[in-house]
Scaffold this motif. Structure first.
Motif, PDB file in Angstrom:
ATOM      1  N   SER A  78      -5.225   7.112  -5.870  1.00  6.49           N
ATOM      2  CA  SER A  78      -5.950   7.207  -4.605  1.00  6.49           C
ATOM      3  C   SER A  78      -7.146   8.134  -4.766  1.00  6.49           C
ATOM      4  O   SER A  78      -7.013   9.254  -5.257  1.00  6.49           O
ATOM      5  N   GLY A 123     -11.710   8.190   5.844  1.00  6.91           N
ATOM      6  CA  GLY A 123     -11.070   9.498   5.828  1.00  6.91           C
ATOM      7  C   GLY A 123     -10.272   9.741   4.571  1.00  6.91           C
ATOM      8  O   GLY A 123     -10.086   8.860   3.734  1.00  6.91           O
ATOM      9  N   ASP A 124      -9.787  10.967   4.423  1.00  8.64           N
ATOM     10  CA  ASP A 124      -8.989  11.345   3.259  1.00  8.64           C
ATOM     11  C   ASP A 124      -7.525  11.014   3.518  1.00  8.64           C
ATOM     12  O   ASP A 124      -6.814  11.756   4.192  1.00  8.64           O
ATOM     13  N   THR A 125      -7.078   9.889   2.987  1.00 12.61           N
ATOM     14  CA  THR A 125      -5.681   9.468   3.142  1.00 12.61           C
ATOM     15  C   THR A 125      -4.967   9.451   1.792  1.00 12.61           C
ATOM     16  O   THR A 125      -3.960   8.772   1.612  1.00 12.61           O
ATOM     17  N   THR A 126      -5.484  10.219   0.836  1.00 14.45           N
ATOM     18  CA  THR A 126      -4.943  10.169  -0.522  1.00 14.45           C
ATOM     19  C   THR A 126      -3.498  10.650  -0.602  1.00 14.45           C
ATOM     20  O   THR A 126      -2.766  10.263  -1.513  1.00 14.45           O
ATOM     21  N   ALA A 168      -9.775   2.640   3.267  1.00 12.55           N
ATOM     22  CA  ALA A 168      -9.652   3.151   4.639  1.00 12.55           C
ATOM     23  C   ALA A 168     -10.567   4.355   4.802  1.00 12.55           C
ATOM     24  O   ALA A 168     -10.881   5.044   3.825  1.00 12.55           O
ATOM     25  N   ALA A 205      -1.135  10.111   1.682  1.00 10.50           N
ATOM     26  CA  ALA A 205      -0.230   9.304   2.516  1.00 10.50           C
ATOM     27  C   ALA A 205       0.773   8.545   1.653  1.00 10.50           C
ATOM     28  O   ALA A 205       0.422   8.025   0.590  1.00 10.50           O
ATOM     29  N   SER A 242       0.824  -1.214   0.000  1.00 14.71           N
ATOM     30  CA  SER A 242       0.000   0.000   0.000  1.00 14.71           C
ATOM     31  C   SER A 242       0.856   1.261   0.000  1.00 14.71           C
ATOM     32  O   SER A 242       0.350   2.347   0.307  1.00 14.71           O
ATOM     33  N   PHE A 280      -0.457   3.790   2.665  1.00 15.47           N
ATOM     34  CA  PHE A 280      -1.895   3.811   2.926  1.00 15.47           C
ATOM     35  C   PHE A 280      -2.179   3.094   4.239  1.00 15.47           C
ATOM     36  O   PHE A 280      -1.591   2.051   4.520  1.00 15.47           O
ATOM     37  N   PRO A 281      -3.057   3.613   5.077  1.00 14.26           N
ATOM     38  CA  PRO A 281      -3.322   2.985   6.378  1.00 14.26           C
ATOM     39  C   PRO A 281      -3.849   1.560   6.225  1.00 14.26           C
ATOM     40  O   PRO A 281      -4.523   1.227   5.246  1.00 14.26           O
ATOM     41  N   TYR A 316     -10.694   9.785  -2.859  1.00 15.55           N
ATOM     42  CA  TYR A 316     -11.453  10.030  -1.631  1.00 15.55           C
ATOM     43  C   TYR A 316     -12.894  10.339  -1.991  1.00 15.55           C
ATOM     44  O   TYR A 316     -13.166  11.181  -2.851  1.00 15.55           O
TER      45      TYR A 316
END
Length: 268
Positions: A74, A99-102, A97, A104, A30, A107-108, A76
């Motif tokens: 990614s 929330g907005d983790t675009t 995941a 990162a 990820s 990736f969480p 969101y």
């Protein structure tokens, strides 16, 4: 030198808002390569509302890419989408995941899937003389049985062979296979897709740079007659051939050559 993305809401049951969106060079799992991420915009905006039954092509993103380079996209979704457009058999791991983790780099940890959501096309600004061949068909083309995350479908092997020969190195291969697909009839299960006769222009003839189409389909038209036992599914060889001829005529009208592939043996 540039990349742009097409996002689709073709099968949504209402409008869907997507964004922010980012594209990056994939590292492993990820993770992306640090500092490789680029923001993707749509008419200069970071997010876009895609109407029911519509698709949207992004603005070009300045991002040099090479043949067979793996990209990570990614997305969101700020609002639950409901029914969405999905390629069921992507055979690539998707990471999901909250929330907005675009943005990162890694990736969480969260849910994974092997489908592809909303993203239907990745286009590149290629060198002059670049062309494309579209492989269209059913599960054989889609890649059923090939190794997850290995890009081991037969169109991937064809792309590698073309790239290895200097005469054909500027030819891209586009995979338009859908597992379970038929030429003449839509699938009862929406995951198996609309008939090739109805999606041929959108998924093959209208693609940038297309010059050739490899058609490997018809076996599911044959087996459906035995499996579904409905009057509509009970098609003849002559009907399948006529369907192929219709596809060929539409391709030739746009200057595209069709290569017919022999159907593989099946137990029908």
């Amino acid at each position: 030198s540039q990349v742009r993305l097409r996002l689709s809401n073709l099968y949504g049951d209402g409008p869907v808002t997507i964004g922010p969106v980012r594209v990056a060079k994939h590292a492993q799992g990820s993770a992306i390569e640090p500092d490789s991420g680029r923001a993707v915009t749509f008419g200069g905006k970071a997010s876009i509302a895609v109407g029911k039954g519509e698709s949207i092509l992004s603005d070009p993103v300045a991002m040099p890419v090479s043949a067979f380079e793996r990209l990570a996209v990614s997305l969101y979704l700020p609002v639950r989408s409901g029914t969405s457009t999905v390629h069921d058999l992507a055979i690539q791991t998707a990471y999901i995941a909250p929330g907005d983790t675009t943005a990162a780099d890694v990736f969480p940890a969260g849910e994974t899937d092997t489908s592809r959501f909303f993203l239907t096309d990745v286009e590149v600004a290629a060198e002059p003389g670049a062309h494309a061949v579209v492989a269209i068909g059913d599960s054989i083309t889609d890649g059923v049985g090939s190794t997850l995350d290995a890009n081991a479908r037969w169109p991937d092997a064809l792309a590698a062979r073309l790239r290895a020969d200097p005469r054909f190195a500027q030819i891209a291969v586009l995979n338009a296979g859908i597992a379970g697909n038929r030429i003449l009839n839509d699938a009862a299960d929406p995951y198996l897709g609309p008939k090739i006769l109805s999606r041929f222009d959108r998924d093959a003839l209208d693609k940038p740079g297309v010059r050739w189409v490899v058609l490997l389909s018809g076996s599911n038209d044959i087996s459906a007659a035995e499996r579904l036992k409905t009057p509509e599914a009970n098609v003849s060889a002559e009907q399948i051939i006529e369907g192929m001829k219709t596809l060929i005529a539409r391709a030739r009208a746009k200057g595209v050559k069709v290569v017919g592939a022999t159907l593989v043996p099946k137990g029908s």
